[in-house]
Design a protein around this motif. Structure first.
Motif, mmCIF file in Angstrom:
data_model
loop_
_atom_site.group_PDB
_atom_site.id
_atom_site.type_symbol
_atom_site.label_atom_id
_atom_site.label_comp_id
_atom_site.label_asym_id
_atom_site.label_seq_id
_atom_site.Cartn_x
_atom_site.Cartn_y
_atom_site.Cartn_z
ATOM 1 N N ARG A 69 14.216 36.955 28.549
ATOM 2 C CA ARG A 69 14.603 37.820 29.657
ATOM 3 C C ARG A 69 13.357 38.242 30.447
ATOM 4 O O ARG A 69 13.347 38.185 31.681
ATOM 5 C CB ARG A 69 15.346 39.052 29.154
ATOM 6 N N SER A 111 19.788 43.474 26.346
ATOM 7 C CA SER A 111 18.561 43.847 27.050
ATOM 8 C C SER A 111 17.900 45.110 26.486
ATOM 9 O O SER A 111 16.889 45.562 27.011
ATOM 10 C CB SER A 111 18.875 44.037 28.534
ATOM 11 N N ARG A 138 14.984 38.727 24.224
ATOM 12 C CA ARG A 138 14.205 39.682 25.011
ATOM 13 C C ARG A 138 13.022 38.990 25.698
ATOM 14 O O ARG A 138 12.733 39.234 26.873
ATOM 15 C CB ARG A 138 13.687 40.747 24.036
#
Ligand code: TRP
Length: 381
Positions: free
Chosen positions: A321, A229, A318
């Motif tokens: 996410r 993350s 990313r």
């Protein structure tokens, strides 16, 4: 039904939700899980967020566990775990696991648990005091922590898992599970439980990715992690600050690739086709290593290449996410439905376990039928 079950290939694996997942988790397990998931070779896949197990050494900090359940789920989903193919479920919300743990406790001695190498090393690492000072209520191991291998055996067998993809450090847990399966089936003269096999990562780097600082292991407590993350800027800072070869001072100096994190990470993450695109001076990693070893190739150039390689991998994760974070209530729904599926599966196993032990008192009035037979010698239905 037995025969069909026996042939089913089922994966159960899991993580303690004690922190965000980093590249060590990714190369060591997550990437493999995604491959196994997409291979189509498994009938069912369950990924267990082991919050109860995490509490065995974090009982005083349930908030940490609670927050990290969502973090870890976001890590799974963004790395490619597909909720249509894999059930993501929460351990504490699956009561059958607790019941099974309680029955399995009878099949394991404290001696055997004390010999479990994972328990031993974690005891040492976490500073638990295991000396038997009988008058000190604080002395000794918390019983919950001491018995977590039994609970892990419940996790695995409740799903009748045939395959447990996990790190090498989990080998003693699988061994313990296999022993419990053996003892259960033997003691209750049945073949209800399935002996699992562990599937460990293929090579040394996958088994243990070192930290960016060159220390043996990427680990939150050492502060040497790159997290799935992390944003691009953070990853850049971490890559540019990576431990390389302290004897490689000037570009012309001969360099070492062993123990040099840039090359270790390139081993783990780069593909040959990325050279043509980002590093056309070399055909492949061997050529690049050769030049570095000979002298004349600078660290900054190597790090910039590694950064490209990493970003090619991390950027899509990313982006995924961010997509899930914007739809966080979908993440909740995924956890809820994965847990529901897990509950059904594990309840079925628990019912079989209870039947094998003949403690299924309320199935078909069996308890009174048995009593009748015992007292009156009657044979009823
Ligand atoms: N012990 C594992 C860890 O520390 C987590 C875990 C719990 C697990 N239950 C499991 C792993 C069952 C594999 C199978 O990461």
């Amino acid at each position: 039904m037995e025969a069909k079950d026996a042939k089913k290939k089922i994966i159960l694996t899991g993580d303690r939700p004690t922190g965000k997942l980093h590249l060590g988790h990714y190369v060591g397990s997550l990437r493999r899980r995604v491959e196994l998931q997409n291979s189509g070779k498994f009938d069912d896949i369950y990924i267990l967020i082991a919050d109860d197990q995490a509490l065995t050494d974090n009982w005083d900090n349930p908030k940490k566990i609670r927050d990290n359940i969502i973090e870890v789920t976001l890590d799974y989903l963004s790395a490619g775990i597909d909720p249509d193919k894999s059930h993501i479920c929460i351990q504490s919300a699956i009561p059958a696991l607790h019941s099974l743990t309680f029955y399995y406790m009878n099949l394991v001695t404290t001696q055997r648990l004390s010999r479990n190498p994972t328990v031993k090393s974690e005891m040492k690492m976490r500073g638990f005091n295991d000396n038997e000072n009988v008058n000190d209520n604080e002395a000794g191991l918390p019983a919950g922590f001491f018995t977590y291998p039994v609970s892990q055996a419940a996790d695995i067998t409740a799903f009748k898992a045939t395959t447990v993809p996990a790190g090498e450090d989990q080998m003693p847990m699988i061994e313990q599970t296999r022993e419990i399966v053996q003892r259960f089936n033997q003691t209750y003269n049945c073949d209800v439980l399935v002996k699992p096999e562990i599937l460990i990562p293929e090579n040394a780097t996958q088994r243990r990715l070192p930290g960016t600082d060159g220390k043996a292991k990427m680990s939150k407590s050492l502060g040497n992690c790159i997290y799935l993350s992390d944003d691009a800027k953070t990853v850049k800072t971490k890559v540019m600050g990576m431990y390389t070869d302290p004897t490689h001072i000037n570009i012309e100096d001969p360099g070492h690739v062993d123990g040099n994190m840039v090359f270790t990470y390139l081993d783990a993450f780069s593909r040959e086709d990325q050279f043509a695109e980002y590093m056309p001076d070399y055909k492949n990693l061997d050529e690049m290593k050769e030049h570095y070893t000979r002298g004349g190739l600078g660290d900054v150039k190597c790090k910039k290449f590694l950064l490209k390689v990493m970003e090619e991998m991390l950027e899509p994760i990313r982006a995924e996410r961010a997509r899930w974070e914007a739809n966080i209530s979908d993440v909740y729904d995924i956890l809820e439905s994965g847990t529901k599926a897990a509950r059904e599966t594990t309840e079925a196993t628990l019912a079989e376990v209870r039947a094998a032990m003949r403690i299924n008192y309320f199935d078909d009035r069996s308890i009174i039928k048995d009593w009748d037979e015992w007292v009156h010698g009657n044979h009823v239905g």
